[in-house]
Structures are given as C-alpha cells and as structure tokens.
Enzyme design. Structure first.
Site, PDB file in Angstrom:
ATOM      1  N   ARG A  93       0.853  -1.185   0.000  1.00 33.99           N
ATOM      2  CA  ARG A  93       0.000   0.000   0.000  1.00 33.99           C
ATOM      3  C   ARG A  93       0.894   1.243   0.000  1.00 33.99           C
ATOM      4  O   ARG A  93       1.948   1.253   0.636  1.00 33.99           O
ATOM      5  CB  ARG A  93      -0.844  -0.038   1.273  1.00 33.99           C
ATOM      6  CG  ARG A  93      -1.811   1.121   1.462  1.00 33.99           C
ATOM      7  CD  ARG A  93      -2.998   0.993   0.575  1.00 33.99           C
ATOM      8  NE  ARG A  93      -4.097   1.834   1.044  1.00 33.99           N
ATOM      9  CZ  ARG A  93      -5.114   2.179   0.259  1.00 33.99           C
ATOM     10  NH1 ARG A  93      -5.172   1.770  -0.996  1.00 33.99           N
ATOM     11  NH2 ARG A  93      -6.099   2.903   0.737  1.00 33.99           N
ATOM     12  N   THR A 367      -9.831  -0.084 -10.268  1.00 34.91           N
ATOM     13  CA  THR A 367      -8.878  -0.768  -9.403  1.00 34.91           C
ATOM     14  C   THR A 367      -8.912  -2.137 -10.023  1.00 34.91           C
ATOM     15  O   THR A 367      -9.736  -2.392 -10.891  1.00 34.91           O
ATOM     16  CB  THR A 367      -9.408  -0.771  -7.950  1.00 34.91           C
ATOM     17  OG1 THR A 367      -9.246   0.518  -7.410  1.00 34.91           O
ATOM     18  CG2 THR A 367      -8.715  -1.779  -7.054  1.00 34.91           C
ATOM     19  N   THR A 385      -4.203  -0.825  -7.055  1.00 35.11           N
ATOM     20  CA  THR A 385      -4.930   0.309  -7.607  1.00 35.11           C
ATOM     21  C   THR A 385      -4.073   1.559  -7.741  1.00 35.11           C
ATOM     22  O   THR A 385      -3.038   1.676  -7.088  1.00 35.11           O
ATOM     23  CB  THR A 385      -6.129   0.624  -6.667  1.00 35.11           C
ATOM     24  OG1 THR A 385      -6.937   1.634  -7.236  1.00 35.11           O
ATOM     25  CG2 THR A 385      -5.678   1.097  -5.293  1.00 35.11           C
ATOM     26  N   GLU A 406      -4.124   8.087  -4.069  1.00 34.60           N
ATOM     27  CA  GLU A 406      -4.519   7.276  -2.909  1.00 34.60           C
ATOM     28  C   GLU A 406      -4.694   8.103  -1.639  1.00 34.60           C
ATOM     29  O   GLU A 406      -5.296   7.645  -0.676  1.00 34.60           O
ATOM     30  CB  GLU A 406      -3.454   6.198  -2.664  1.00 34.60           C
ATOM     31  CG  GLU A 406      -4.017   4.852  -2.279  1.00 34.60           C
ATOM     32  CD  GLU A 406      -4.748   4.193  -3.416  1.00 34.60           C
ATOM     33  OE1 GLU A 406      -5.941   3.945  -3.279  1.00 34.60           O
ATOM     34  OE2 GLU A 406      -4.119   3.927  -4.464  1.00 34.60           O
ATOM     35  N   ASP A 409      -7.933   8.305   0.213  1.00 25.34           N
ATOM     36  CA  ASP A 409      -8.458   7.263   1.102  1.00 25.34           C
ATOM     37  C   ASP A 409      -8.258   7.614   2.577  1.00 25.34           C
ATOM     38  O   ASP A 409      -8.781   6.937   3.456  1.00 25.34           O
ATOM     39  CB  ASP A 409      -7.799   5.903   0.795  1.00 25.34           C
ATOM     40  CG  ASP A 409      -8.437   5.227  -0.414  1.00 25.34           C
ATOM     41  OD1 ASP A 409      -9.518   5.668  -0.838  1.00 25.34           O
ATOM     42  OD2 ASP A 409      -7.859   4.260  -0.941  1.00 25.34           O
ATOM     43  N   SER A 438      -7.864   1.156   3.534  1.00 17.86           N
ATOM     44  CA  SER A 438      -8.330   0.637   2.249  1.00 17.86           C
ATOM     45  C   SER A 438      -9.533  -0.276   2.451  1.00 17.86           C
ATOM     46  O   SER A 438      -9.819  -0.712   3.565  1.00 17.86           O
ATOM     47  CB  SER A 438      -7.185  -0.157   1.607  1.00 17.86           C
ATOM     48  OG  SER A 438      -7.622  -0.790   0.438  1.00 17.86           O
ATOM     49  N   SER A 439     -10.225  -0.571   1.350  1.00 20.52           N
ATOM     50  CA  SER A 439     -11.284  -1.583   1.387  1.00 20.52           C
ATOM     51  C   SER A 439     -10.878  -2.815   0.573  1.00 20.52           C
ATOM     52  O   SER A 439     -11.637  -3.788   0.499  1.00 20.52           O
ATOM     53  CB  SER A 439     -12.578  -1.021   0.808  1.00 20.52           C
ATOM     54  OG  SER A 439     -12.997   0.107   1.522  1.00 20.52           O
ATOM     55  N   GLY A 458     -13.915  -1.665  -6.494  1.00 13.80           N
ATOM     56  CA  GLY A 458     -15.236  -1.109  -6.209  1.00 13.80           C
ATOM     57  C   GLY A 458     -15.289  -0.234  -4.975  1.00 13.80           C
ATOM     58  O   GLY A 458     -16.375   0.016  -4.438  1.00 13.80           O
ATOM     59  N   GLY A 459     -14.122   0.225  -4.499  1.00 10.23           N
ATOM     60  CA  GLY A 459     -14.115   1.101  -3.324  1.00 10.23           C
ATOM     61  C   GLY A 459     -14.782   0.412  -2.151  1.00 10.23           C
ATOM     62  O   GLY A 459     -14.567  -0.771  -1.901  1.00 10.23           O
TER      63      GLY A 459
HETATM   64  O1  DON Z   1      -8.055   1.155  -1.288  1.00  8.98           O
HETATM   65  C1  DON Z   1      -9.226   1.393  -1.518  1.00  8.98           C
HETATM   66  O2  DON Z   1     -10.153   0.987  -0.834  1.00  8.98           O
HETATM   67  C2  DON Z   1      -9.566   2.217  -2.750  1.00  8.98           C
HETATM   68  N1  DON Z   1      -8.444   3.029  -3.123  1.00  8.98           N
HETATM   69  C3  DON Z   1      -9.956   1.286  -3.842  1.00  8.98           C
HETATM   70  C4  DON Z   1     -10.402   2.023  -5.052  1.00  8.98           C
HETATM   71  C5  DON Z   1     -11.308   1.250  -5.905  1.00  8.98           C
HETATM   72  O3  DON Z   1     -11.634   0.137  -5.671  1.00  8.98           O
HETATM   73  C6  DON Z   1     -11.793   1.994  -7.087  1.00  8.98           C
HETATM   74  N2  DON Z   1     -12.581   1.173  -7.892  1.00  8.98           N
HETATM   75  N3  DON Z   1     -13.348   0.740  -8.353  1.00  8.98           N
END
Ligand code: DON
Length: 555
Positions: A93, A367, A385, A406, A409, A438-439, A458-459
């Site tokens: 990360r 991502t 990502t 990033e 986040d 992060s997720s 998908g965040g």
């Molecule tokens: O780390 C995370 O949770 C986010 N940066 C992920 C971003 C993400 O999944 C965007 N996409 N669809």
C-alpha cells in the site's frame, strides 16, 4: 496377500478422496484484461509458479489497464505457499510523504478543498507496487524478475489494441489528463482520443519497466527515475522527497483468519478494512441459519450485518502501525452476538438515528483484482490500484508512470466523506509515512469441498461484493457464480441499499420497502475475479466478471 492389499486400498479410498488431492494439477489465472491473463499463463508455461504469474499479471495490468492500477500505485497481494502451507499478506500500500499533514487538504478556514486529494501530484502517495512485486519475485518466484516482467515490457513496447473499455476511460478522463503534458502525450498520441483498435505503445513505460527488470526495485526507489519523479512532483505542487521513495518498504502482515459455520476464511488485515468488516458481518450472520430463512429475510439480515460492520469501520480503523484498534473485540463472537440481538426482525434499523448522512459513493470500476493458482496449489489473490480512474492524472515526464491519488483514502477532515462517501475520524487521519485505510481485500476460502480465491475493485462496495461472493461459495457456488451474482450494498451511511438490476425480485423490493429500507437501483458495478478448486474430481474453475472485459484461463 494381493487381494488383502486391494481390499485395504479400497477401504482407504474414500478417506483419500475425502482428504482431497494435494495438488490441483492445473494452472489458472483470472484478471481484468485478456493480455494480462495471457501474461500470467505464459510465465507459468515457461516454468514459473503462481507467484511469478501474479507478478507478470500485475505488471501487465500496469500497461494494459493503467486507469485501474500500475507501478505508480499500490495494493495487497495475499499469498498461499503450498510447500509450507503458510499464508502471507504482502502490504504494498502507498504511504503518505513525510511532509504530509492531517490538514493538508483543508483551506485556512478549515474547509476541505474540493478535489485536492484527488487531482495532481499532491494527491499521490508513495507507490508500493514495485517493491511488492520485487519481493514476491525474490522470495517466492522461480523465474528472474526480468522474466516475470518480460510480457509487460513487450506490451508497453510493441503496443496492444485499445478495447472499448480503455477507449471509454480516455473519453471520460480527457479533461483531467489534458492538464499533464506527459500523460496527455502518452494516452492521446495525436492530440485526440485514440479510437478503439488503436495500437497504443508506451515507450517511456517500457523503458521504466526494463530498468526495473534489470536493476530491481532500487531502479524505481533510488537513482535517476526516483529523481525524475520527485523533481516533477515538486515542480507541480507535490511534496514527495527522495527520502520518501528511498525509505519505502512493503510490510509483511499476518492475514486475518476467520470461520463462518465451518468455512475457513483467510483475508487481508489492516490497513485494509475489508477483512475486519467482512468477518464482523459474517460473525453476526453465523448466528442465523440463513439457509432456512426466506430470501427476503436472508437479504434483510445480510444488509443489517453490513450496516453494523461498516459503522465500526468509520469509527475505529486505520493503519495498524499508527493507531490502536480494538480488533479482538470487533472480531469476538460476544460482540457479534450483541449486534445480532440488535437486528430487528422484519425492520430496517435507521442509520440516521446514529450519525449524519453522507453522499452516495460514485459508481466505480477502476482498481483491479487478480486470482492465480498453479498446478502445485500455490495461490495468489491480489487487489491493487491507482485509486480513481488514472489516479492523480499526473505522469512525471519520461517515466510513463501514472501516479495514484490514494491520499483521498485518508480522512481529509473528520466527518467529511471521501470519494467513496466514506467517513472516518482520527484513526484514519493523514500522518507522515502512514498508510491510508483501504477496502481492498483479496480473500481465500476453504471448505471440506474445496477452496476459492476471490477479489474485486469497487471502493467501499468491495467489502459487500466479497461478502456476497463468500456466502455464495458457502452455499455451493463456483468461480462463475461468484463473479456473476447480482450485488447489493449497504455501508451504514448513507442509509441506502444500493442494488444492481436483478439483485432483488419485485416482491423483495416491496418487502424490503415495507421493512423501512431506502432502496436505490444502480448500474452494474464491480469487476470480480475468482478461481475455485473442487477437491473431488480435481475440478478447477476460473472466471472473470461478466460485467467487464476480463478473461480467465485454466490449463
Ligand atoms: O483502497 C481502496 O479501498 C480504494 N483506493 C480502492 C479504489 C477502488 O476500488 C476503485 N474502484 N473501483
């Protein structure tokens, strides 16, 4: 004597079958891009293992899917080493630059400056992907780093035809990338959006990857490339230093391990919130016999479990090297029992009673996730990502590397939602060299029947997608059904259940509405990759999400 031996073998046979074979006997890859999937299969055909393939797929994705992930970003790789039986989480990360501060995205009145954590080099964390890939290659791979990176270099050097998805990304991000000349030149070579089918070559990125292949991660974190990146970042309002790059290190973390009614779950630990939130939700659900409930009741209970678990995400979670988190309590069965008792039968619990509402998270597929297995049973799940589409949009000249955004986040200000509508507090505030929460959550599942690898972008919705995929596997699903499953999501705030077309029947929509849920249909979302291995019959299934252009191969 012979007859006795045969008899003994026949007696033992069911036991052998039950214990399952030790090796799947197949190589398999699922990724979001056909060229990346092919890169992974290629290095395994050349004698590499699943770890080599994961490196090859990840590197290739940085070329063919640079709007989703890349060497200017970071992520998590979950590894299972068949030889030792050990699971490890490689945390690649990003971390915040040393000059970062908790209020860096606020103006002098304390208001969050819109877009500051999302655009340009000030929004970029120090990338971790190159360090992670080098580590995986060095400690787990069979081939050289150069061999693992070769397919990516070739794709960057010789080019590949743009698919409609890439084309669409370039259309939607034209204004953002136009601001940064190197990115503009790399992706709009004739000053316009290149058409579908255009052969996109990325010579700068090819050179960068080649230099990393030759000299290892040091070529990225020190020396000419590092200086070029730092100079360009600083000249354009960013705060990176050479020391930030030089001092970056991956973290090896012990994955979280959980149990859902006899199914073992191995998933990522903080700084991802995904594992904690999903295991907390599963602990709540494990006290219900979901198979005996009606579909409506089942969905009600799953949504409520999501609500409670997401509330704790906002309150407690952050980088474990910086914050104390009550993880034992959050994962304790007694804690889950308390939350379970708070679920009202047949009625939604209003989140609004508990905290202010935040805006809806945007739709997002930027991502990437990979699933890799080799014939010896080594496994890799990875989710990585650059955050939003094309990350910060910023590309330091001559590098071909898109830098992430990033930093969004983190919590720019307590209570103010980030790009995914997520809120948080000081646990996830910005600090020098801290990793943003992060997720992302590549995950392994083990039952007596077999095992599964799954993960998705998908965040915040990543967590509910992996949760639904996990329950599907528990109920007998395979890779194909896991990735295809219609999805729904609740993240505590906003107090809305988002659902894909087909996720609820008409009656369920009425039923959930009567229980007090606010429902909102969304476009299809997510881009899940999965591999399942049924011990019986040695059946390996790999599948890419039908919502997108990814492919899966088994050999
Ligand atoms: O780390 C995370 O949770 C986010 N940066 C992920 C971003 C993400 O999944 C965007 N996409 N669809």
């Amino acid at each position: 004597m012979k007859i006795r031996l045969v008899g003994l073998l026949l007696l033992l046979l069911p036991l052998l079958v039950l214990a399952g074979p030790l090796k799947p006997g197949h190589d398999a890859v699922a990724s979001a891009q056909p060229y990346a999937t092919q890169a992974g299969m290629q290095v395994m055909a050349e004698g590499g293992n699943a770890f080599d393939a994961a490196v090859a797929v990840s590197a290739a994705l940085s070329v063919v899917e640079p709007y989703s992930s890349g060497i200017g970003g970071g992520g998590f790789w979950l590894l299972h080493d068949a030889k030792t039986g050990k699971d490890v989480m490689v945390d690649g990360r990003e971390y915040a630059p040393a000059a970062a501060t908790a209020t860096m995205y606020q103006d002098k009145n304390g208001n969050v400056i819109e877009g500051a954590s999302l655009n340009g080099p000030l929004s970029a964390g120090i990338p971790g992907e190159v360090a992670a890939l080098a580590y995986i290659n060095q400690h787990y791979g069979k081939l050289t780093f150069a061999q693992d990176l070769a397919p990516a270099i070739k794709l960057a050097r010789d080019g590949f035809p743009l698919d409609p998805r890439f084309h669409g990304m370039l259309v939607s991000r034209e204004d953002k990338l136009k601001q940064w000349p190197a990115a503009w030149k790399a992706f709009y070579p004739n000053g316009v959006v290149p058409p579908t089918g255009y052969i996109l070559k990325q010579p700068d990125l090819a050179n960068t990857l080649e230099s990393i292949a030759k000299h290892g991660a040091a070529a990225f974190y020190t020396g000419t490339l590092a200086r070029e990146m730092v100079d360009a970042v600083r000249a354009n309002g960013g705060i990176w230093s050479l020391e930030d790059l030089r001092d970056y290190q991956i973290k090896l973390r012990t994955p979280l391990s959980g149990d859902y009614r006899g199914m073992k779950i191995i998933t990522v630990a903080p700084p991802s919130s995904g594992g904690i939130v999903m295991l907390e939700a599963l602990n709540i659900l494990s006290g219900f016999d979901l198979t005996h409930d009606s579909e409506l009741m089942r969905k009600h209970l799953i949504i409520e479990a999501m609500r409670f678990a997401f509330r704790d995400r906002a309150e407690y979670l952050g980088d474990p090297d910086f914050v104390q988190m009550p993880l034992k309590r959050l994962l304790s069965p007694y804690y889950a029992a308390g939350l379970r008792a708070a679920i009202l039968p047949g009625k939604a619990t209003p989140s609004n009673d508990l905290a202010p509402v935040t805006p809806e998270a945007p739709e997002s597929q930027h991502t990437t996730s990979i699933a890799v297995m080799d014939k010896n049973g080594n496994l890799v799940g990875g989710t990585f990502t650059v955050n939003f589409r094309f990350g910060s949009g910023f590309m330091p000249p001559h590098t071909g590397v898109i830098l992430n955004d990033e930093m969004d986040d983190f919590v720019s200000k307590p209570g103010v939602p980030n790009g995914f509508g997520l809120v948080g507090n000081s646990a996830n505030e910005i600090a020098p060299h801290k990793r943003p929460l992060s997720s992302m959550m590549p995950t392994f599942l083990y039952t007596t029947r077999g095992l599964a690898i799954l993960g998705t972008p998908g965040g915040s919705r990543i967590i509910s997608m992996v949760l639904l995929g996990t329950l599907d596997y528990f109920n007998g699903g395979d890779a194909q059904s896991i990735v295809s499953l219609p999805r729904y999501h609740m993240q505590y705030l906003p107090d809305t259940v988002f659902y894909e077309p087909g996720a609820f029947t008409k009656d369920e929509i009425t039923g959930l509405g009567n229980m007090g849920y606010r429902l909102e249909e969304t476009r299809p979302y997510g881009n899940m990759q999965s591999i399942t291995w049924d011990y019986k019959g040695d059946k390996v299934t790999a599948a890419a999400d039908p919502r997108d252009v990814g492919t899966a191969q088994v050999k």
